[in-house]
Design a protein around this motif. Structure first.
Motif, PDB file in Angstrom:
ATOM      1  N   THR A 360       0.804  -1.224   0.000  1.00 12.11           N
ATOM      2  CA  THR A 360       0.000   0.000   0.000  1.00 12.11           C
ATOM      3  C   THR A 360       0.837   1.275   0.000  1.00 12.11           C
ATOM      4  OG1 THR A 360      -0.115  -0.122   2.440  1.00 12.11           O
ATOM      5  CG2 THR A 360      -1.916  -1.142   1.189  1.00 12.11           C
ATOM      6  N   ARG A 361       2.151   1.166   0.035  1.00  9.74           N
ATOM      7  CA  ARG A 361       2.984   2.381   0.034  1.00  9.74           C
ATOM      8  C   ARG A 361       2.752   3.186  -1.239  1.00  9.74           C
ATOM      9  NH1 ARG A 361       7.585   4.235  -2.146  1.00  9.74           N
ATOM     10  NH2 ARG A 361       7.971   2.283  -3.255  1.00  9.74           N
ATOM     11  N   GLU A 362       2.813   2.550  -2.377  1.00  9.10           N
ATOM     12  CA  GLU A 362       2.597   3.209  -3.674  1.00  9.10           C
ATOM     13  C   GLU A 362       2.034   2.181  -4.644  1.00  9.10           C
ATOM     14  OE1 GLU A 362       2.051   6.581  -5.013  1.00  9.10           O
ATOM     15  OE2 GLU A 362       3.579   6.635  -3.432  1.00  9.10           O
ATOM     16  N   PRO A 363       0.738   1.824  -4.503  1.00 11.32           N
ATOM     17  CA  PRO A 363       0.175   0.741  -5.323  1.00 11.32           C
ATOM     18  C   PRO A 363       0.116   1.049  -6.810  1.00 11.32           C
ATOM     19  CG  PRO A 363      -1.537   1.820  -4.043  1.00 11.32           C
ATOM     20  CD  PRO A 363      -0.249   2.388  -3.573  1.00 11.32           C
ATOM     21  N   GLY A 364       0.153   2.326  -7.192  1.00 12.13           N
ATOM     22  CA  GLY A 364       0.164   2.670  -8.617  1.00 12.13           C
ATOM     23  C   GLY A 364      -1.177   3.141  -9.138  1.00 12.13           C
ATOM     24  N   PHE A 365      -2.268   2.443  -8.791  1.00 15.93           N
ATOM     25  CA  PHE A 365      -3.587   2.823  -9.292  1.00 15.93           C
ATOM     26  C   PHE A 365      -4.267   3.852  -8.388  1.00 15.93           C
ATOM     27  CE2 PHE A 365      -3.920  -1.034  -6.743  1.00 15.93           C
ATOM     28  CZ  PHE A 365      -4.924  -0.712  -5.842  1.00 15.93           C
ATOM     29  N   MET A 366      -3.650   4.189  -7.250  1.00 12.88           N
ATOM     30  CA  MET A 366      -4.175   5.188  -6.325  1.00 12.88           C
ATOM     31  C   MET A 366      -3.020   5.691  -5.455  1.00 12.88           C
ATOM     32  SD  MET A 366      -6.061   2.682  -3.535  1.00 12.88           S
ATOM     33  CE  MET A 366      -6.149   3.937  -2.263  1.00 12.88           C
ATOM     34  N   ASP A 367      -3.279   6.787  -4.753  1.00 15.59           N
ATOM     35  CA  ASP A 367      -2.260   7.308  -3.853  1.00 15.59           C
ATOM     36  C   ASP A 367      -2.064   6.356  -2.680  1.00 15.59           C
ATOM     37  OD1 ASP A 367      -1.821   9.531  -5.384  1.00 15.59           O
ATOM     38  OD2 ASP A 367      -3.237  10.797  -4.279  1.00 15.59           O
ATOM     39  N   GLY A 368      -0.810   6.067  -2.365  1.00 16.43           N
ATOM     40  CA  GLY A 368      -0.497   5.189  -1.250  1.00 16.43           C
ATOM     41  C   GLY A 368      -0.399   5.952   0.055  1.00 16.43           C
ATOM     42  N   TRP A 369      -0.182   5.202   1.144  1.00 17.67           N
ATOM     43  CA  TRP A 369      -0.128   5.850   2.456  1.00 17.67           C
ATOM     44  C   TRP A 369       1.048   6.826   2.574  1.00 17.67           C
ATOM     45  CZ3 TRP A 369       4.407   5.071   4.997  1.00 17.67           C
ATOM     46  CH2 TRP A 369       5.135   3.911   4.703  1.00 17.67           C
ATOM     47  N   ALA A 370       2.130   6.573   1.866  1.00 18.93           N
ATOM     48  CA  ALA A 370       3.284   7.477   1.937  1.00 18.93           C
ATOM     49  C   ALA A 370       2.917   8.852   1.383  1.00 18.93           C
ATOM     50  CB  ALA A 370       4.459   6.897   1.164  1.00 18.93           C
ATOM     51  N   THR A 371       2.164   8.888   0.291  1.00 23.46           N
ATOM     52  CA  THR A 371       1.742  10.156  -0.303  1.00 23.46           C
ATOM     53  C   THR A 371       0.700  10.846   0.572  1.00 23.46           C
ATOM     54  OG1 THR A 371       2.147   9.262  -2.511  1.00 23.46           O
ATOM     55  CG2 THR A 371       0.765  11.224  -2.372  1.00 23.46           C
ATOM     56  N   LEU A 372      -0.246  10.074   1.120  1.00 21.12           N
ATOM     57  CA  LEU A 372      -1.310  10.656   1.935  1.00 21.12           C
ATOM     58  C   LEU A 372      -0.776  11.241   3.242  1.00 21.12           C
ATOM     59  CD1 LEU A 372      -4.090   7.924   1.448  1.00 21.12           C
ATOM     60  CD2 LEU A 372      -3.962  10.181   0.374  1.00 21.12           C
ATOM     61  N   ILE A 373       0.209  10.592   3.838  1.00 21.90           N
ATOM     62  CA  ILE A 373       0.731  11.041   5.127  1.00 21.90           C
ATOM     63  C   ILE A 373       1.770  12.144   4.955  1.00 21.90           C
ATOM     64  CG2 ILE A 373       2.022  10.337   7.183  1.00 21.90           C
ATOM     65  CD1 ILE A 373       0.743   7.573   6.909  1.00 21.90           C
ATOM     66  N   PHE A 374       2.702  11.928   4.018  1.00 24.86           N
ATOM     67  CA  PHE A 374       3.825  12.863   3.887  1.00 24.86           C
ATOM     68  C   PHE A 374       3.656  13.855   2.737  1.00 24.86           C
ATOM     69  CE2 PHE A 374       5.514   8.895   5.727  1.00 24.86           C
ATOM     70  CZ  PHE A 374       5.968   9.400   6.949  1.00 24.86           C
ATOM     71  N   LYS A 375       2.479  13.828   2.077  1.00 28.31           N
ATOM     72  CA  LYS A 375       2.169  14.760   0.994  1.00 28.31           C
ATOM     73  C   LYS A 375       3.245  14.739  -0.083  1.00 28.31           C
ATOM     74  CE  LYS A 375      -1.475  15.873   3.300  1.00 28.31           C
ATOM     75  NZ  LYS A 375      -2.775  15.338   2.876  1.00 28.31           N
ATOM     76  N   ASN A 376       3.823  15.906  -0.373  1.00 29.17           N
ATOM     77  CA  ASN A 376       4.802  15.981  -1.455  1.00 29.17           C
ATOM     78  C   ASN A 376       6.123  15.319  -1.121  1.00 29.17           C
ATOM     79  OD1 ASN A 376       5.327  17.930   0.483  1.00 29.17           O
ATOM     80  ND2 ASN A 376       6.361  19.301  -0.963  1.00 29.17           N
ATOM     81  N   LYS A 377       6.303  14.939   0.138  1.00 27.69           N
ATOM     82  CA  LYS A 377       7.534  14.251   0.533  1.00 27.69           C
ATOM     83  C   LYS A 377       7.341  12.735   0.589  1.00 27.69           C
ATOM     84  CE  LYS A 377       9.491  18.125   3.163  1.00 27.69           C
ATOM     85  NZ  LYS A 377      10.032  18.572   4.468  1.00 27.69           N
ATOM     86  N   GLY A 378       6.246  12.256   0.037  1.00 28.60           N
ATOM     87  CA  GLY A 378       5.976  10.820   0.048  1.00 28.60           C
ATOM     88  C   GLY A 378       7.029  10.019  -0.690  1.00 28.60           C
ATOM     89  N   SER A 379       7.628  10.646  -1.712  1.00 22.13           N
ATOM     90  CA  SER A 379       8.666   9.949  -2.471  1.00 22.13           C
ATOM     91  C   SER A 379       9.931   9.727  -1.666  1.00 22.13           C
ATOM     92  CB  SER A 379       8.996  10.740  -3.750  1.00 22.13           C
ATOM     93  OG  SER A 379       9.452  12.040  -3.416  1.00 22.13           O
ATOM     94  N   PHE A 380      10.033  10.413  -0.516  1.00 19.42           N
ATOM     95  CA  PHE A 380      11.213  10.237   0.338  1.00 19.42           C
ATOM     96  C   PHE A 380      11.224   8.839   0.965  1.00 19.42           C
ATOM     97  CE2 PHE A 380      12.198  14.952   1.494  1.00 19.42           C
ATOM     98  CZ  PHE A 380      12.182  15.264   0.148  1.00 19.42           C
ATOM     99  N   VAL A 381      10.021   8.253   1.121  1.00 24.48           N
ATOM    100  CA  VAL A 381       9.884   6.936   1.759  1.00 24.48           C
ATOM    101  C   VAL A 381       9.964   5.859   0.684  1.00 24.48           C
ATOM    102  CG1 VAL A 381       8.407   5.460   3.173  1.00 24.48           C
ATOM    103  CG2 VAL A 381       8.444   7.934   3.561  1.00 24.48           C
TER     104      VAL A 381
END
Length: 594
Positions: A360-381
């Motif tokens: 669920t971090r970055e499933p591809g077909f929807m925003d994952g928990w990393a994007t939802l929690i860390f917003k624009n810094k989700g790619s850091f995780v």
């Protein structure tokens, strides 16, 4: 004379180490370019890896020495390559796998599944294959094979013993065999027909009475047939376990080292790839391929060792006494494990949470928990971040619930004042294959050196004529080449050597890099033909009393099955998942600098 001939063979490693650099020294001397110098280093490492004249991990350290001395890269830049995000993903995933093994959770899972599938031959084989493939998705293929083969042997030995006891209890032996394990009495027929032909009718009648109608003769024929039957079953079961362990490792990103090498090489060579390879995307592509490969492999092994009498192999109706007794063997093994301890439950929960977080971090077909929690810094995780975080909890959570009544005594007889954690560093130090971390790093250093020196660009241009060949044919031929090469070289060395070249080729002829890199990465795990190809093969070869040609015969067809299924996958659901029909924009930035 023979002593002099044997001496070079016994000292071959020293000879290879000394001769190889001298043999290829004219390359950088006659062509003093950075590409030639890097090619010289790669040739030496490739031969050292293939011959294993030095430990693989020691050879992987050579870029740190050769690249700075040849003026290809600075030492500081080379050293950074040895601990990338993929290495952290490998370490974190392996720490959880070590905890699973440490608390015998994998054995509990294995026996539970086997109790569910039953003891009929085909069911037993597919049961062992399912369990082995599932376990090897999370723990090492070698550990899976080493654990499953003794269980398989114990079950088969009990089946044979109970069948022999049942035969001895029969007052009137018949030619019928166990419903679940009926095979033709080929050996018995050969024994009868090989006898010297009788000279008179009287002798013929005596022979017929003795060899056809005599209860003793029938019992002996049944005993020989039973020995032959269980020898075949032992071989088939041994191969099914080791092959399914190798196949299962392809299903997850952390299942086997080549998968992680691809992840690292993609991130290194194409830094703007938008995390195209992560745990979820890999699983979505590789898991269906693994299932298809497993089913077809089972069909082939069923044909080789059990035949296609599915009614006899699967069985029907009420279980016989022999089946029940064999079932009790596995049930007793399961009972020996006792009730699930708190530590097992805790490790299982951590394992399940890790897999869920990966998906669920970055499933591809929807925003994952990393994007939802860390917003624009989700790619850091990354997946490595999740793996390290969850593995750290193993060193924090106690192996027993807190209690004021004490925690029993240790092996020395002293009272335990506080429970140990789920994992300790002594266990990790004993079981962690640190050499793989250096192997991964050495591969990334090679890729970086090839890019900096311009060797990758030169190789890509050299392969430009392949542009006239259909992409599906290129993928098929390269998969076949890699699968052949990996039979005599480690899968880690194979992927490390081939992937940078394939990336350069793909960008030169403008096809999606994953279209060739993905099939070749999985093909590197298809080392089925030789006992020395992989540790699981070697273990099965010993356990199953196999001959080399038997493994070659079984493994050759599995190689063909694997190559065909991989290319089917990359041209169907993989084609859609990764948009193989278009050349990605993130691949255009490769080799911009010489």
């Amino acid at each position: 004379m023979f002593c002099w001939l044997r001496w070079p063979w016994h000292h071959r490693n020293y000879i290879i180490i000394l001769i190889t650099p001298l043999l290829f020294l004219p390359l950088p001397l006659l062509s003093p370019t950075s590409e030639a110098r890097c090619g010289y280093a790669i040739i030496i490492m490739a031969l050292y890896w293939c011959t294993e004249c030095m430990p693989l991990a020691v050879t992987a350290l050579m870029p740190f020495v050769l690249f700075p001395m040849m003026g290809i890269m600075k030492a500081g830049d080379v050293s950074i390559e040895y601990l990338k995000d993929s290495n952290m993903l490998f370490i974190g995933g392996l720490l959880v796998a070590i905890a699973v093994e440490h608390w015998n959770l994998h054995k509990r899972i294995a026996l539970r599944v086997l109790l569910m599938v039953g003891v009929r031959p085909s069911l037993l084989m597919i049961g062992f294959m399912i369990v082995s493939s599932f376990l090897s998705m999370w723990i090492s293929n070698t550990a899976t094979t080493a654990m499953m083969l003794p269980i398989a042997r114990a079950v088969l030995e009990q089946l044979k013993a109970t069948e022999a006891q049942a035969d001895s209890r029969d007052s009137q032996p018949t030619a019928e065999d166990n419903q679940g394990f009926e095979l033709e009495l080929r050996q018995a027929k050969v024994d009868v027909t090989d006898k010297k032909q009788p000279e008179t009718l009287s002798q013929l009648e005596d022979d017929v009475f003795e060899h056809v109608w005599s209860p003793e003769a029938q019992q002996e024929a049944k005993r020989k047939a039973m020995d032959e039957k269980y020898e075949l079953l032992n071989k088939g079961m041994s191969l099914s376990v080791c092959y399914s362990a190798s196949i299962g490792g392809t299903a997850t990103l952390t299942g086997t080292t080549p998968n992680l090498i691809l992840k690292g090489q993609i991130d290194k060579i194409f830094p703007g790839n938008n995390d195209v390879i992560n745990f979820a995307s890999w699983f979505g592509f590789a898991f269906p391929n693994m299932v298809l490969m497993l089913v077809l492999s089972w069909v082939w092994l069923q044909f080789m060792f059990l035949g296609f009498n599915l009614k006899q192999s699967f069985g029907c109706g009420v279980k016989s006494e022999r089946d029940k007794e064999a079932y009790l063997v596995m049930r007793e093994e399961y009972k020996k494990l006792g009730r699930m301890k708190f530590a097992e439950v805790a490790v299982l929960v951590i394992f399940i949470l890790l897999v869920i977080l990966w998906f669920t971090r970055e499933p591809g077909f929807m925003d994952g928990w990393a994007t939802l929690i860390f917003k624009n810094k989700g790619s850091f995780v990354s997946d490595g971040t999740v793996a390290i975080f969850m593995s750290m909890t193993l060193f924090v959570i106690p192996s027993q619930l807190p209690s004021f009544r004490g925690y029993g005594q240790n092996d020395a007889g002293k009272a335990v004042k506080a429970p140990p954690t789920l994992l300790n560093w002594e266990v990790v130090h004993e079981r962690m294959p640190w050499n793989i971390v250096l192997l991964l790093g050495g591969g990334y250093a090679l890729a970086a050196g090839s890019e900096k020196s311009g060797l990758s660009k030169w190789l890509g241009k050299s392969l430009a004529p392949l542009e006239n060949i259909p992409a599906y044919a290129i993928s098929l031929l390269l998969s076949l080449m890699v699968a052949t090469f990996t039979e005599c070289s480690s899968n880690t060395a194979t992927t490390t050597l081939f992937l940078p070249v394939l990336a350069s080729m793909a960008t030169t002829i403008k096809i999606h890099p994953l279209y060739v890199m993905l099939p070749c990465t999985i093909a590197a795990s298809l080392a089925f033909m030789l006992p020395v190809a992989t540790p699981p093969n070697a273990i099965a070869f010993s356990f199953g009393n196999l001959k080399v040609m038997e493994m070659v015969k079984a493994g050759f067809m599995l190689n063909i099955i694997g190559i065909l299924t991989i290319n089917l996958a990359i041209n169907t659901w993989g084609y859609v998942m990764f948009e193989m029909g278009t050349f990605p924009s993130w691949a255009n930035i490769t080799h911009e600098q010489p």
